[in-house]
Design an enzyme around this catalytic site. Structure first.
Site, PDB file in Angstrom:
ATOM      1  N   ASP A 178      24.177 -38.039  79.882  1.00  0.00           N
ATOM      2  CA  ASP A 178      25.575 -38.351  79.643  1.00  0.00           C
ATOM      3  C   ASP A 178      25.647 -39.841  79.328  1.00  0.00           C
ATOM      4  O   ASP A 178      24.732 -40.607  79.678  1.00  0.00           O
ATOM      5  CB  ASP A 178      26.417 -38.006  80.878  1.00  0.00           C
ATOM      6  CG  ASP A 178      27.914 -37.985  80.532  1.00  0.00           C
ATOM      7  OD1 ASP A 178      28.711 -37.753  81.451  1.00  0.00           O
ATOM      8  OD2 ASP A 178      28.259 -38.208  79.358  1.00  0.00           O
ATOM      9  N   SER A 179      26.731 -40.264  78.667  1.00  0.00           N
ATOM     10  CA  SER A 179      26.774 -41.611  78.092  1.00  0.00           C
ATOM     11  C   SER A 179      27.251 -42.676  79.074  1.00  0.00           C
ATOM     12  O   SER A 179      27.199 -43.862  78.769  1.00  0.00           O
ATOM     13  CB  SER A 179      27.720 -41.600  76.891  1.00  0.00           C
ATOM     14  OG  SER A 179      28.941 -40.968  77.266  1.00  0.00           O
ATOM     15  N   GLY A 180      27.717 -42.257  80.256  1.00  0.00           N
ATOM     16  CA  GLY A 180      28.046 -43.243  81.277  1.00  0.00           C
ATOM     17  C   GLY A 180      29.508 -43.563  81.413  1.00  0.00           C
ATOM     18  O   GLY A 180      29.939 -44.056  82.455  1.00  0.00           O
ATOM     19  N   ASP A 237      32.389 -42.271  75.508  1.00  0.00           N
ATOM     20  CA  ASP A 237      33.797 -41.861  75.423  1.00  0.00           C
ATOM     21  C   ASP A 237      34.566 -42.348  76.644  1.00  0.00           C
ATOM     22  O   ASP A 237      33.984 -42.796  77.623  1.00  0.00           O
ATOM     23  CB  ASP A 237      33.879 -40.335  75.365  1.00  0.00           C
ATOM     24  CG  ASP A 237      33.371 -39.690  76.655  1.00  0.00           C
ATOM     25  OD1 ASP A 237      32.452 -40.265  77.276  1.00  0.00           O
ATOM     26  OD2 ASP A 237      33.886 -38.633  77.045  1.00  0.00           O
ATOM     27  N   CYS A 274      19.615 -11.763  96.588  1.00  0.00           N
ATOM     28  CA  CYS A 274      18.891 -12.828  95.896  1.00  0.00           C
ATOM     29  C   CYS A 274      17.395 -12.687  96.149  1.00  0.00           C
ATOM     30  O   CYS A 274      16.971 -12.378  97.267  1.00  0.00           O
ATOM     31  CB  CYS A 274      19.372 -14.197  96.406  1.00  0.00           C
ATOM     32  SG  CYS A 274      18.602 -15.587  95.542  1.00  0.00           S
ATOM     33  N   HIS A 279      18.127 -22.520  96.521  1.00  0.00           N
ATOM     34  CA  HIS A 279      18.874 -21.267  96.359  1.00  0.00           C
ATOM     35  C   HIS A 279      20.116 -21.447  95.477  1.00  0.00           C
ATOM     36  O   HIS A 279      20.393 -20.636  94.586  1.00  0.00           O
ATOM     37  CB  HIS A 279      19.309 -20.714  97.727  1.00  0.00           C
ATOM     38  CG  HIS A 279      20.327 -19.635  97.584  1.00  0.00           C
ATOM     39  ND1 HIS A 279      20.009 -18.325  97.276  1.00  0.00           N
ATOM     40  CD2 HIS A 279      21.681 -19.687  97.627  1.00  0.00           C
ATOM     41  CE1 HIS A 279      21.124 -17.609  97.146  1.00  0.00           C
ATOM     42  NE2 HIS A 279      22.148 -18.402  97.347  1.00  0.00           N
ATOM     43  N   ASP A 303      27.392 -28.152  82.949  1.00  0.00           N
ATOM     44  CA  ASP A 303      26.665 -28.933  83.968  1.00  0.00           C
ATOM     45  C   ASP A 303      27.592 -29.153  85.143  1.00  0.00           C
ATOM     46  O   ASP A 303      28.824 -29.216  84.968  1.00  0.00           O
ATOM     47  CB  ASP A 303      26.227 -30.299  83.408  1.00  0.00           C
ATOM     48  CG  ASP A 303      27.299 -31.354  83.631  1.00  0.00           C
ATOM     49  OD1 ASP A 303      28.202 -31.445  82.788  1.00  0.00           O
ATOM     50  OD2 ASP A 303      27.249 -32.056  84.667  1.00  0.00           O
ATOM     51  N   CYS A 311      15.359 -17.055  99.818  1.00  0.00           N
ATOM     52  CA  CYS A 311      15.853 -15.775 100.357  1.00  0.00           C
ATOM     53  C   CYS A 311      14.727 -14.803 100.686  1.00  0.00           C
ATOM     54  O   CYS A 311      14.899 -13.909 101.512  1.00  0.00           O
ATOM     55  CB  CYS A 311      16.839 -15.152  99.387  1.00  0.00           C
ATOM     56  SG  CYS A 311      18.339 -16.158  99.238  1.00  0.00           S
ATOM     57  N   CYS A 358      15.180 -15.216  95.452  1.00  0.00           N
ATOM     58  CA  CYS A 358      14.593 -16.551  95.283  1.00  0.00           C
ATOM     59  C   CYS A 358      13.640 -16.864  96.431  1.00  0.00           C
ATOM     60  O   CYS A 358      13.609 -16.163  97.455  1.00  0.00           O
ATOM     61  CB  CYS A 358      15.688 -17.615  95.191  1.00  0.00           C
ATOM     62  SG  CYS A 358      16.309 -18.232  96.767  1.00  0.00           S
ATOM     63  N   GLY A 415      37.107 -34.468  79.257  1.00  0.00           N
ATOM     64  CA  GLY A 415      38.492 -34.611  79.719  1.00  0.00           C
ATOM     65  C   GLY A 415      39.001 -33.441  80.530  1.00  0.00           C
ATOM     66  O   GLY A 415      40.192 -33.342  80.813  1.00  0.00           O
TER      67      GLY A 415
END
Ligand SMILES: CNc1nc2c(CCNCC3CCCCC3)c3nc(N)[nH]c(=O)c3cc2[nH]1
Ligand SMILES: [Zn+2]
Length: 373
Positions: free
Chosen positions: A93-95, A147, A305, A336, A267, A310, A307, A217
């Protein structure tokens, strides 16, 4: 071409689509959830574990790495991939967003943003050109344009002026982009909750022909139904054959509703952040593992699950670790939660393949929320 999006199939039941994002560090099946690795690590996870749980791409951040250890040091290490030993894709990301969510007394001008480091109070400055220089040094496969994410709520006039400045900044980013063949630069559509401003922002950015577009935004405190309404009218302003990234979105219901509206990339810090205080995402909703009712519960976090966490540990054990402030407890809940969201997106892709994403959403919500914590 640094990043190429291949549209595989559109869902007949919704606005969702299946895609492949081809990058220099591998191909990513979309819709995809991207784990966040803020300071060049997905907190408490090794790169091998992040791969094992199924992540194809992770996020890192200009703001944090600019402040510490400094982008020049990462560049000397050969870039972020070698610095953190991650050989799959990275998006930075641009910060801009972090300047506003982390630092003190910021000052925005046409030139850029002046702020004080949240670490030591140093006076710092990031411009579109600086954000590009930092991401270039980090060597991420996907860079975000610099941005401003306007606060919510904000005056219409402020959002209009901010959105127009973000479009001018996007052009400056494009002009100072010196490695388009290795790193893809995505534009970020702003415009608050206003259809006209979103249309204008999308028109400004699509005229610059970016290889991908983020919708910024949002997820800034607005009610979820407003976020979904903004998506309903913003997504159609974006080209069909380019990836769409909804920034900062990540609860299971928002991922589903976003995918249904044609979002390809997501994200969110949620799964890793809530794992640190022992909050766990399960197919029946969230559970808080410190709750006394799990003291003698020798079943897995999530019965559905498969994983590592689990398959090998019980709620009683993980509760004990969190109560005892044992680091391994955080590692188990983090693993998890990330696995849960990565798997959710795998099931979303399967549902799109079968043209039944709306049915899948209904089935998911029937299950989710059953937990009373
Ligand atoms: C949580 N909600 C939200 N996040 C937004 C974010 C940040 C997305 N996550 C990036 C990671 C955060 C942790 C460090 C690694 C990068 C936004 N970013 C930008 N540039 N613009 C937004 O409008 C923008 C809007 C956002 N809304
Ligand atoms: Zn699990």
């Amino acid at each position: 071409m640094a990043v190429r999006y291949e549209l595989i199939k559109t869902c007949k039941q919704s606005g969702a689509r299946l895609g492949k994002l081809h990058t220099p560090h591998g191909t990513i099946d979309t819709p995809v959830f991207m784990p966040v690795g803020t300071q060049a690590t997905v907190k408490s996870m090794s790169p091998e574990e992040v791969k094992e749980l199924g992540a194809q791409i992770i996020l890192s951040n200009t703001y944090h790495l600019f402040l510490r250890p400094g982008h020049e040091l990462v560049q000397q290490a050969g870039g972020l991939h070698s610095f953190m030993n991650w050989d799959r894709a990275i998006l930075t990301d641009s910060g801009g967003f972090q300047v506003f969510s982390l630092s003190e007394n910021r000052k925005i001008t046409e030139e850029g943003v002046q702020f004080r480091s949240h670490l030591n109070g140093d006076k710092l400055f990031i411009s579109p050109e600086k954000a590009m220089e930092i991401q270039n040094a980090l060597g991420s496969d996907i860079m975000m344009a610099f941005d401003e994410c306007p606060p919510y709520p904000a005056e219409y006039e402020y959002i209009k002026a901010s959105t127009e400045r973000t479009s001018r900044w996007a052009e400056r980013c494009l002009k100072s982009h010196n490695r388009p063949e290795d790193q893809a630069l995505f534009g970020i559509v702003q415009g608050g909750m206003h259809e006209e401003l979103r249309r204008q922002s999308a028109a400004d950015l699509t005229s610059l022909d970016f290889p991908g577009y983020a919708i910024g935004g949002l997820s800034v405190g607005e009610p979820k139904d407003i976020m979904f309404r903004v998506l309903d009218f913003t997504v159609p302003f974006l080209p069909q054959h380019k990836p769409r990234y909804l920034m900062g979105v990540g609860s299971p219901d928002a991922l589903l509703e976003g995918a249904i509206r044609g979002i390809d990339m997501f994200d969110c810090v949620l799964p890793t952040r809530i794992a640190r205080n022992g909050t766990v995402m399960t197919s029946q909703g969230r559970l808080v593992i410190r709750n006394a009712k799990y003291m003698n519960d020798f079943t897995p976090l999530d019965p559905n699950c498969d994983c590592y966490t689990c398959k090998n540990y019980t709620r009683a054990y993980i509760r004990h670790l969190h109560k005892a402030d044992e680091i391994f407890g955080v590692r188990l809940t983090t693993y998890h939660n990330l696995y849960f969201l990565v798997q959710l997106m795998k099931r979303v892709r399967q549902a799109i393949m079968e043209d039944r994403l709306l049915d899948f959403r209904d089935e998911f919500f029937d299950q989710y929320g059953l937990h009373d914590n």
